[in-house]
Motif scaffolding. Structure first.
Motif, PDB file in Angstrom:
ATOM      1  N   LEU A 247      39.575 -78.342  99.565  1.00  0.00           N
ATOM      2  CA  LEU A 247      38.250 -77.747  99.375  1.00  0.00           C
ATOM      3  C   LEU A 247      37.780 -77.891  97.932  1.00  0.00           C
ATOM      4  O   LEU A 247      36.591 -78.120  97.669  1.00  0.00           O
ATOM      5  CB  LEU A 247      38.269 -76.272  99.781  1.00  0.00           C
ATOM      6  CG  LEU A 247      38.440 -75.989 101.279  1.00  0.00           C
ATOM      7  CD1 LEU A 247      38.593 -74.491 101.526  1.00  0.00           C
ATOM      8  CD2 LEU A 247      37.254 -76.533 102.081  1.00  0.00           C
ATOM      9  N   TYR A 251      34.519 -79.870  96.637  1.00  0.00           N
ATOM     10  CA  TYR A 251      33.517 -79.243  95.762  1.00  0.00           C
ATOM     11  C   TYR A 251      33.266 -80.092  94.521  1.00  0.00           C
ATOM     12  O   TYR A 251      32.119 -80.259  94.091  1.00  0.00           O
ATOM     13  CB  TYR A 251      33.972 -77.843  95.351  1.00  0.00           C
ATOM     14  CG  TYR A 251      33.029 -77.192  94.362  1.00  0.00           C
ATOM     15  CD1 TYR A 251      31.811 -76.665  94.784  1.00  0.00           C
ATOM     16  CD2 TYR A 251      33.343 -77.149  93.002  1.00  0.00           C
ATOM     17  CE1 TYR A 251      30.927 -76.101  93.876  1.00  0.00           C
ATOM     18  CE2 TYR A 251      32.468 -76.582  92.090  1.00  0.00           C
ATOM     19  CZ  TYR A 251      31.255 -76.058  92.532  1.00  0.00           C
ATOM     20  OH  TYR A 251      30.387 -75.510  91.627  1.00  0.00           O
ATOM     21  N   ASN A 256      27.220 -79.736  96.293  1.00  0.00           N
ATOM     22  CA  ASN A 256      26.203 -79.201  97.224  1.00  0.00           C
ATOM     23  C   ASN A 256      26.596 -79.418  98.679  1.00  0.00           C
ATOM     24  O   ASN A 256      25.739 -79.435  99.567  1.00  0.00           O
ATOM     25  CB  ASN A 256      24.849 -79.856  96.955  1.00  0.00           C
ATOM     26  CG  ASN A 256      24.894 -81.365  97.176  1.00  0.00           C
ATOM     27  OD1 ASN A 256      25.970 -81.963  97.172  1.00  0.00           O
ATOM     28  ND2 ASN A 256      23.739 -81.968  97.369  1.00  0.00           N
ATOM     29  N   ALA A 257      27.901 -79.573  98.943  1.00  0.00           N
ATOM     30  CA  ALA A 257      28.355 -79.879 100.312  1.00  0.00           C
ATOM     31  C   ALA A 257      27.945 -78.792 101.303  1.00  0.00           C
ATOM     32  O   ALA A 257      27.512 -79.084 102.416  1.00  0.00           O
ATOM     33  CB  ALA A 257      29.870 -80.069 100.332  1.00  0.00           C
ATOM     34  N   THR A 258      28.060 -77.521 100.898  1.00  0.00           N
ATOM     35  CA  THR A 258      27.715 -76.419 101.807  1.00  0.00           C
ATOM     36  C   THR A 258      26.234 -76.458 102.156  1.00  0.00           C
ATOM     37  O   THR A 258      25.852 -76.318 103.328  1.00  0.00           O
ATOM     38  CB  THR A 258      28.068 -75.069 101.173  1.00  0.00           C
ATOM     39  OG1 THR A 258      29.456 -75.058 100.824  1.00  0.00           O
ATOM     40  CG2 THR A 258      27.792 -73.935 102.148  1.00  0.00           C
ATOM     41  N   ASP A 259      25.384 -76.649 101.143  1.00  0.00           N
ATOM     42  CA  ASP A 259      23.938 -76.734 101.402  1.00  0.00           C
ATOM     43  C   ASP A 259      23.617 -77.924 102.297  1.00  0.00           C
ATOM     44  O   ASP A 259      22.755 -77.836 103.183  1.00  0.00           O
ATOM     45  CB  ASP A 259      23.173 -76.865 100.080  1.00  0.00           C
ATOM     46  CG  ASP A 259      23.219 -75.584  99.264  1.00  0.00           C
ATOM     47  OD1 ASP A 259      23.468 -74.523  99.863  1.00  0.00           O
ATOM     48  OD2 ASP A 259      23.030 -75.651  98.038  1.00  0.00           O
ATOM     49  N   ILE A 261      25.561 -79.303 104.572  1.00  0.00           N
ATOM     50  CA  ILE A 261      25.984 -79.010 105.948  1.00  0.00           C
ATOM     51  C   ILE A 261      25.002 -78.060 106.628  1.00  0.00           C
ATOM     52  O   ILE A 261      24.623 -78.241 107.793  1.00  0.00           O
ATOM     53  CB  ILE A 261      27.410 -78.429 105.967  1.00  0.00           C
ATOM     54  CG1 ILE A 261      28.417 -79.514 105.567  1.00  0.00           C
ATOM     55  CG2 ILE A 261      27.756 -77.868 107.344  1.00  0.00           C
ATOM     56  CD1 ILE A 261      29.824 -78.997 105.362  1.00  0.00           C
ATOM     57  N   LEU A 262      24.547 -77.051 105.893  1.00  0.00           N
ATOM     58  CA  LEU A 262      23.676 -76.040 106.490  1.00  0.00           C
ATOM     59  C   LEU A 262      22.244 -76.517 106.663  1.00  0.00           C
ATOM     60  O   LEU A 262      21.566 -76.144 107.629  1.00  0.00           O
ATOM     61  CB  LEU A 262      23.707 -74.766 105.637  1.00  0.00           C
ATOM     62  CG  LEU A 262      25.049 -74.020 105.580  1.00  0.00           C
ATOM     63  CD1 LEU A 262      24.949 -72.852 104.621  1.00  0.00           C
ATOM     64  CD2 LEU A 262      25.466 -73.544 106.974  1.00  0.00           C
ATOM     65  N   VAL A 358      30.175 -81.607 109.809  1.00  0.00           N
ATOM     66  CA  VAL A 358      29.326 -82.338 108.856  1.00  0.00           C
ATOM     67  C   VAL A 358      28.206 -83.030 109.631  1.00  0.00           C
ATOM     68  O   VAL A 358      28.472 -83.721 110.630  1.00  0.00           O
ATOM     69  CB  VAL A 358      30.164 -83.369 108.065  1.00  0.00           C
ATOM     70  CG1 VAL A 358      29.274 -84.129 107.082  1.00  0.00           C
ATOM     71  CG2 VAL A 358      31.300 -82.673 107.324  1.00  0.00           C
TER      72      VAL A 358
END
Length: 688
Positions: A247, A251, A256-259, A261-262, A358
């Motif tokens: 993780l 990062y 910005n991986a979380t943004d 994905i969302l 993803v």
């Protein structure tokens, strides 16, 4: 009994030559296969890849070659593309040769890795060396010759996937060698090499980030003392630490991986829930392709019915149950059959990135390249057991040999057959259209080939228009619908139907106001018709929304050149040059801009560089002549004209001079004075 590694060292040349020959038969027809799909933005239209010399600066430039925007992007793979470009430019032969060499290397390293597995405490002394070599050779060849791998090997840009696969296999191989070596010094060197190969894989494609989770699987299955109980707390803590490491790496590489994905699901024709429910069916489909790889089942595009609930379609629950069953088998057999457990667990672990949450496109066959490397180990193991059981019955041994050879021959033929489809863009997408008639992409791509391909004509434009309009009746997301409406607008523009073009651009932008490509193409249409003020407004909207692409800055700077505002044009053109250093068109624009601002020496330098980088030589030469005349350097103007006349026929020069009056087709030049100068000089030359 001979040990595996010693046997290998004595037979290296013969085995490697066998691998080379059979793979060459399967892939020998790919060396002239054309460019496809993402090859163009990543290589053909990516000036950062197109290096002109081997230097640290240019190699570093190639490692920051994210299409359009620049930025650090899969640097190992991009550096290899840059070296290919340096040697052969657009000639596909060299690229395919490298891809083939990578696949051959991966096959060989996989073979050596399997050999090493049989030297681990769990398997040592269980098989004689000739059986080890048989299992390793057969499983490696079954993997390498499988037609499902063609997308990772023949599709040039998917070198990223094949490099990731090769370096991952090497990382596991050197980990095994470190664990099997008794010398502390060599163990350290092998562990270090394993870490380096992991890093190289990670810098080839990001899905390798998950590899540290595969290493504990190898450690547990092949080095753990199975007579002792599993230390559950210690194991969970160890796995948790590795997950934290993965993780952290994600990062660092993608903050910005979380943004992403969302938020990126808005650009997909499916939701996060639909993807999670659909992927079990897709991964099961992957397994069916791998074990029944008929060319008729392989395609660059597939029709996919989304799973909206657990019972819609009904195959969703059975697919999930099938995966649970396979994972149960892998856990159930870990003591007795570690190779079976490895093949299953490795497959699922290496699909975690691209086949879970993803928001990538749902299905691509090249995603199986790394996950499938150990899948054929159990099959080879079973066949070896059958041959051992047959014993010395020569007739049965001969029959088994014929059957195995037949399977490998069928795989080779199927791979060769599948590779024929990759020969041209047209053959690839006609094949996709036949196999995925409900998908919009084949029609859209064939339309693009007609409208933007070679030898365009009104007939091709109308056919492209028909195909593109057909896509609107097929299921797609808002983003893709907007893109097709934008393509329709562009085709109408090519047909000279300006009002229709503007109408469809308006429809497209109403659906998706943030669609930068459509707004950019609208700006190009406005420029083509001389409406630079409106074009500037559209381009500034793109930039205000965070659009970052060399073409956006380049066209905006170009528009300001035609509006006579070189002071505004220059900083925009500098930004374009920063995003794509050495881009000939940008260098031409800057040279023209510098000349209009009175910086004649700098203008000449940029124009010369544009010429060197492969810019339109007639246009560049006309700008060089104009720059010399503005600088009152008549000898330089005459010298440039003489050189131009030696290189190009006069009708071509006059044609380009006439085109300079047509906006968009050239940077602004003084057509009147250039015509007088050319007429005067040509008249004097003819008088001699």
């Amino acid at each position: 009994m001979e040990t595996g590694p010693r046997f290998i060292s004595n037979n290296f040349t013969r085995l490697f030559f066998l691998f080379f020959i059979v793979l060459l038969i399967g892939y020998g027809n790919t060396f002239h296969a054309s460019w496809h799909l993402d090859d163009k933005p990543n290589i053909l239209n990516n000036s950062r890849i197109q290096i002109t010399e081997i230097s640290l600066d240019q190699l570093w430039q190639s490692m920051n070659a994210m299409p359009g925007t620049g930025g650090f992007y899969r640097p190992v793979a991009c550096a290899t593309f840059a070296l290919n470009w340096f040697v052969g430019k657009k000639d596909v032969f060299g690229y395919h040769m490298v891809n083939f060499a990578i696949h051959l290397g991966t096959t060989w390293f996989l073979f050596l890795t399997i050999i090493a597995l049989f030297s681990t405490p769990r398997l040592t002394d269980q098989y004689p060396s000739h059986q080890i070599v048989f299992i390793a050779s057969l499983s490696s060849l079954l993997w390498a010759l499988n037609p499902v791998q063609t997308q990772a090997v023949t599709y040039i840009v998917q070198r990223m996937a094949s490099l990731a696969g090769m370096f991952s296999v090497l990382a596991i191989l050197f980990y095994l060698r470190a664990r099997l070596n008794k010398s502390l010094r060599y163990r350290f060197l092998f562990f270090f090499a394993s870490a380096i190969f992991y890093l190289l894989g990670l810098l080839s494609k990001e899905n390798v980030v998950i590899l540290p989770l595969s290493i504990p699987v190898v450690e547990f299955l092949f080095f753990h003392d199975h007579s002792k109980p599993v230390p559950l707390k210690k194991t969970l803590a160890y796995v948790g630490l590795i997950i934290c490491f993965c993780l952290t790496v994600i990062y660092l590489m993608k903050p910005n991986a979380t943004d992403f994905i969302l938020n990126y699901y808005v650009n997909r024709p499916f939701t996060l829930k639909e993807r999670i429910l659909t992927e079990p069916r897709i991964v099961l489909f992957y397994l069916s392709q791998i074990f029944f790889p008929a060319p008729s089942r392989l395609s660059v595009e597939h029709d996919i019915t989304l799973s909206s609930t657990l019972i819609s379609p009904w195959t969703t629950i059975p697919a999930i149950v099938a995966h649970i069953f396979l994972l149960f088998i892998s856990i159930k057999l870990w003591r007795k059959q570690p190779l079976v457990s490895l093949s299953i667990l490795f497959f699922y672990l290496n699909h975690m990135i691209e086949s879970t949450i993803v928001p990538l496109e749902l299905l691509f066959e090249h995603r199986n390249y790394l996950p499938s490397v150990f899948l054929f180990l159990p099959i080879a193991q079973v066949l070896n057991a059958v041959i051992v059981k047959i014993g010395k019955r020569k007739s049965l041994i001969a029959l088994a040999t014929v059957l195995i050879s037949l399977v490998l021959g069928i795989e080779t033929y199927a791979t060769h057959t599948r590779n024929k489809v990759w020969r041209t863009e047209k053959s690839l997408w006609l094949d996709a259209l036949a196999k995925a008639p409900g998908s919009a992409r084949p029609r859209a791509t064939l339309a693009i080939m007609l409208a933007w391909g070679e030898n365009p004509s009104p007939f091709k434009y109308r056919k492209a228009l028909e195909l593109t309009k057909q896509t609107l009746s097929l299921r797609m997301n808002r983003n893709y619908e907007a893109e097709q409406l934008g393509n329709i607008a562009s085709i109408y523009d090519k047909l000279g139907q300006n009002e229709k073009a503007l109408e469809y651009y308006d429809k497209a932008l109403k659906i998706d106001p943030n669609h930068s490509k459509n707004r950019f193409n609208l700006a190009k249409t406005l420029v083509r018709h001389g409406d630079f003020s409106k074009a500037v407004k559209e381009l500034e909207v793109i930039l205000s929304k965070g659009g970052l692409h060399v073409d956006y800055y380049g066209l905006l700077g170009y528009s300001y050149l035609w509006l006579g505002d070189s002071d505004k044009a220059l900083p925009l053109l500098w930004k374009a040059l920063k995003l794509a250093p050495g881009y000939p068109k940008t260098l031409l624009y800057i040279g023209n801009c510098m000349s209009s601002l009175g910086h004649y020496d700098r203008a000449q330098w940029f124009l010369k560089l544009a010429e060197k980088k492969g810019g339109h030589e007639v246009i560049v030469s006309l700008n060089l002549i104009q720059n010399a005349l503005l600088n009152n350097d008549l000898p330089m103007a005459k010298k440039t004209l003489k050189r131009m006349l030696e290189s190009f026929p006069l009708p071509l020069i006059l044609k380009n001079l006439k085109m300079s009056e047509e906006r968009y087709k050239n940077v602004p030049i003084d057509h009147f004075n250039l015509t007088i100068f050319l007429a005067s000089e040509i008249k004097q030359l003819n008088s001699f």
